[in-house]
Design a protein around this motif. Structure first.
Motif, PDB file in Angstrom:
ATOM      1  N   PHE A  64      -5.186  -7.261   4.431  1.00  0.00           N
ATOM      2  CA  PHE A  64      -4.037  -8.580   4.391  1.00  0.00           C
ATOM      3  C   PHE A  64      -3.563  -8.290   5.860  1.00  0.00           C
ATOM      4  O   PHE A  64      -2.830  -7.521   6.341  1.00  0.00           O
ATOM      5  N   GLY A  65      -4.262  -9.397   6.597  1.00  0.00           N
ATOM      6  CA  GLY A  65      -3.892  -9.428   8.032  1.00  0.00           C
ATOM      7  C   GLY A  65      -4.332  -8.071   8.704  1.00  0.00           C
ATOM      8  O   GLY A  65      -5.515  -7.661   8.503  1.00  0.00           O
ATOM      9  N   PRO A  66      -3.430  -7.306   9.433  1.00  0.00           N
ATOM     10  CA  PRO A  66      -3.994  -5.892  10.045  1.00  0.00           C
ATOM     11  C   PRO A  66      -3.765  -5.000   9.249  1.00  0.00           C
ATOM     12  O   PRO A  66      -4.101  -3.729   9.565  1.00  0.00           O
ATOM     13  N   ILE A  92       4.965  -0.753   1.039  1.00  0.00           N
ATOM     14  CA  ILE A  92       3.896  -0.211   0.400  1.00  0.00           C
ATOM     15  C   ILE A  92       2.377  -0.928   0.328  1.00  0.00           C
ATOM     16  O   ILE A  92       2.654  -2.181  -0.057  1.00  0.00           O
ATOM     17  N   VAL A  93       1.535  -0.346   0.439  1.00  0.00           N
ATOM     18  CA  VAL A  93      -0.058  -0.860   0.302  1.00  0.00           C
ATOM     19  C   VAL A  93      -0.461  -0.058  -0.953  1.00  0.00           C
ATOM     20  O   VAL A  93      -0.302   1.139  -0.952  1.00  0.00           O
ATOM     21  N   ILE A  94      -0.901  -0.816  -1.852  1.00  0.00           N
ATOM     22  CA  ILE A  94      -1.546  -0.207  -3.203  1.00  0.00           C
ATOM     23  C   ILE A  94      -2.859  -0.656  -3.445  1.00  0.00           C
ATOM     24  O   ILE A  94      -3.285  -2.030  -2.934  1.00  0.00           O
ATOM     25  N   ASN A  95      -3.905  -0.038  -3.727  1.00  0.00           N
ATOM     26  CA  ASN A  95      -5.168  -0.397  -4.386  1.00  0.00           C
ATOM     27  C   ASN A  95      -5.252  -0.783  -5.766  1.00  0.00           C
ATOM     28  O   ASN A  95      -5.256   0.158  -6.507  1.00  0.00           O
ATOM     29  N   LYS A  96      -4.851  -2.041  -6.293  1.00  0.00           N
ATOM     30  CA  LYS A  96      -4.377  -2.249  -7.366  1.00  0.00           C
ATOM     31  C   LYS A  96      -5.906  -2.158  -8.172  1.00  0.00           C
ATOM     32  O   LYS A  96      -6.930  -2.929  -7.988  1.00  0.00           O
ATOM     33  N   TRP A 103      -1.382   4.606  -3.632  1.00  0.00           N
ATOM     34  CA  TRP A 103      -0.662   3.659  -2.684  1.00  0.00           C
ATOM     35  C   TRP A 103      -0.145   4.690  -1.535  1.00  0.00           C
ATOM     36  O   TRP A 103      -0.206   5.837  -1.589  1.00  0.00           O
ATOM     37  N   ARG A 104       0.213   3.902  -0.591  1.00  0.00           N
ATOM     38  CA  ARG A 104       1.043   4.494   0.513  1.00  0.00           C
ATOM     39  C   ARG A 104       2.088   3.908   1.183  1.00  0.00           C
ATOM     40  O   ARG A 104       1.847   2.414   1.025  1.00  0.00           O
ATOM     41  N   GLU A 105       2.844   4.459   2.029  1.00  0.00           N
ATOM     42  CA  GLU A 105       3.630   3.353   2.796  1.00  0.00           C
ATOM     43  C   GLU A 105       3.031   3.188   4.030  1.00  0.00           C
ATOM     44  O   GLU A 105       2.387   4.084   4.562  1.00  0.00           O
ATOM     45  N   LEU A 106       3.328   2.057   4.669  1.00  0.00           N
ATOM     46  CA  LEU A 106       2.809   1.560   5.796  1.00  0.00           C
ATOM     47  C   LEU A 106       3.290   2.328   7.051  1.00  0.00           C
ATOM     48  O   LEU A 106       4.755   2.534   6.733  1.00  0.00           O
ATOM     49  N   THR A 107       2.644   2.472   8.044  1.00  0.00           N
ATOM     50  CA  THR A 107       3.219   2.930   9.209  1.00  0.00           C
ATOM     51  C   THR A 107       3.996   2.129   9.913  1.00  0.00           C
ATOM     52  O   THR A 107       3.952   0.986   9.805  1.00  0.00           O
ATOM     53  N   SER A 108       5.094   2.561  10.859  1.00  0.00           N
ATOM     54  CA  SER A 108       5.890   1.517  11.477  1.00  0.00           C
ATOM     55  C   SER A 108       4.812   0.695  12.511  1.00  0.00           C
ATOM     56  O   SER A 108       5.350  -0.550  12.733  1.00  0.00           O
ATOM     57  N   VAL A 109       3.858   1.345  12.985  1.00  0.00           N
ATOM     58  CA  VAL A 109       2.897   0.354  13.743  1.00  0.00           C
ATOM     59  C   VAL A 109       2.226  -0.688  12.835  1.00  0.00           C
ATOM     60  O   VAL A 109       2.208  -1.701  13.384  1.00  0.00           O
ATOM     61  N   GLU A 110       1.843  -0.257  11.729  1.00  0.00           N
ATOM     62  CA  GLU A 110       1.395  -1.258  10.849  1.00  0.00           C
ATOM     63  C   GLU A 110       2.214  -2.376  10.683  1.00  0.00           C
ATOM     64  O   GLU A 110       2.156  -3.640  10.320  1.00  0.00           O
ATOM     65  N   ILE A 111       3.452  -2.009  10.124  1.00  0.00           N
ATOM     66  CA  ILE A 111       4.605  -3.015   9.826  1.00  0.00           C
ATOM     67  C   ILE A 111       4.980  -3.951  11.092  1.00  0.00           C
ATOM     68  O   ILE A 111       5.036  -5.114  10.953  1.00  0.00           O
ATOM     69  N   ASP A 112       4.777  -3.404  12.296  1.00  0.00           N
ATOM     70  CA  ASP A 112       5.167  -4.156  13.415  1.00  0.00           C
ATOM     71  C   ASP A 112       3.970  -5.178  13.492  1.00  0.00           C
ATOM     72  O   ASP A 112       4.189  -6.302  14.003  1.00  0.00           O
ATOM     73  N   LYS A 113       2.801  -4.654  13.472  1.00  0.00           N
ATOM     74  CA  LYS A 113       1.410  -5.720  13.625  1.00  0.00           C
ATOM     75  C   LYS A 113       1.556  -6.664  12.563  1.00  0.00           C
ATOM     76  O   LYS A 113       1.503  -7.815  12.791  1.00  0.00           O
ATOM     77  N   LEU A 114       2.112  -6.340  11.313  1.00  0.00           N
ATOM     78  CA  LEU A 114       1.818  -7.407  10.390  1.00  0.00           C
ATOM     79  C   LEU A 114       2.939  -8.462  10.783  1.00  0.00           C
ATOM     80  O   LEU A 114       2.796  -9.794  10.474  1.00  0.00           O
ATOM     81  N   LYS A 115       4.373  -8.269  11.090  1.00  0.00           N
ATOM     82  CA  LYS A 115       5.196  -9.085  11.426  1.00  0.00           C
ATOM     83  C   LYS A 115       4.862  -9.883  12.607  1.00  0.00           C
ATOM     84  O   LYS A 115       5.154 -11.092  12.589  1.00  0.00           O
ATOM     85  N   LYS A 116       4.263  -9.407  13.613  1.00  0.00           N
ATOM     86  CA  LYS A 116       3.716 -10.089  14.740  1.00  0.00           C
ATOM     87  C   LYS A 116       2.675 -10.881  14.563  1.00  0.00           C
ATOM     88  O   LYS A 116       2.475 -11.846  15.213  1.00  0.00           O
ATOM     89  N   SER A 117       1.853 -10.729  13.340  1.00  0.00           N
ATOM     90  CA  SER A 117       0.847 -11.667  13.088  1.00  0.00           C
ATOM     91  C   SER A 117       1.083 -12.783  12.662  1.00  0.00           C
ATOM     92  O   SER A 117       0.218 -13.681  12.320  1.00  0.00           O
ATOM     93  N   CYS A 118       2.542 -12.869  11.876  1.00  0.00           N
ATOM     94  CA  CYS A 118       2.624 -14.172  11.236  1.00  0.00           C
ATOM     95  C   CYS A 118       2.808 -15.356  12.322  1.00  0.00           C
ATOM     96  O   CYS A 118       3.629 -15.283  13.476  1.00  0.00           O
TER      97      CYS A 118
END
Length: 226
Positions: A194-196, A45-49, A207-222
């Protein structure tokens, strides 16, 4: 750990800072296995706090938290990826895929964050160049780790400057502290990436759920710092 109560893959751990992969390693504390949450689905989840909302799921004093803004946050066992001061706002990530929280937040991993900061005052090109180079600010002994700082907009009438900071090492609090020390009072600040992962127009409190593409990019950017 120091009490000898942690065992990883059959070996007693006595060294603080030992890295483990909660998704693969067999971890025991006091003889009990520690693992990933027992949830049927993984959520990111991404949220604009908004400013004034606590970046935790429960507060004993009854103050508003991010769990109040995300339905079923507790039942889904969402965990904040990193923290954010109550007086700060902007992008936050939460997930129940807890094996990724360590690589996304630990200093040994490089992870770029972007912040937008409005300051009272007009920043000079000389100061801007020093911020980008990591050199001391002119006429001071103050410096920052080298980062990217862009002057995005200027309000001449109200004497305001909008700066965009991008860094793998700086927190919003550290940036605000520096700006205050060189007589550029901070009017507002927010985390915008936050990263990508970007806010992508999320309104405060949304708030919204991350897309599968965003999750993949996030993990690969570590990646580990050199």
């Amino acid at each position: 750990i120091l009490d000898g109560r942690v065992i990883v893959n059959g070996a007693l751990i006595t060294e603080l800072g030992k890295k483990v992969d909660i998704r693969k390693d067999r971890i025991q504390v006091n003889g009990r296995l520690v693992g990933l949450p027992d949830v049927k689905e993984v959520h990111w989840i991404v949220i604009n706090k908004p400013k004034g909302v606590l970046a935790i799921l429960k507060d004993e004093k009854g103050r508003q938290t991010i769990a109040d803004l995300i339905p079923k946050a507790n039942s889904l066992r969402l965990v904040p990826v990193g923290g954010m001061d109550r007086d700060h706002s902007g992008l936050m990530l939460l997930t129940n895929d807890v094996g990724w929280i360590h690589p996304l937040t630990h200093p040994s991993y490089e992870f770029s964050r972007q912040y937008e900061v409005i300051v009272r005052g007009l920043i000079s090109q000389e100061v801007l160049a020093a911020l980008n180079s990591g050199q001391p600010i002119p006429r001071t002994e103050i410096s920052l780790p080298q980062c990217s700082v862009v002057l995005k907009d200027v309000d001449q009438r109200n004497q305001l400057s909008l700066l965009v900071f991008q860094s793998e090492k700086l927190s919003m609090s550290k940036i605000e502290e520096l700006l205050e020390s060189i007589h550029l009072p901070v009017e507002s600040s927010k985390s915008v990436s936050f990263g990508p992962v970007k806010l992508r127009g999320l309104k405060k409190g949304d708030w919204r759920e991350l897309t599968s593409v965003e999750i993949d990019k996030l993990k690969k950017s570590c990646k580990l710092s050199p």
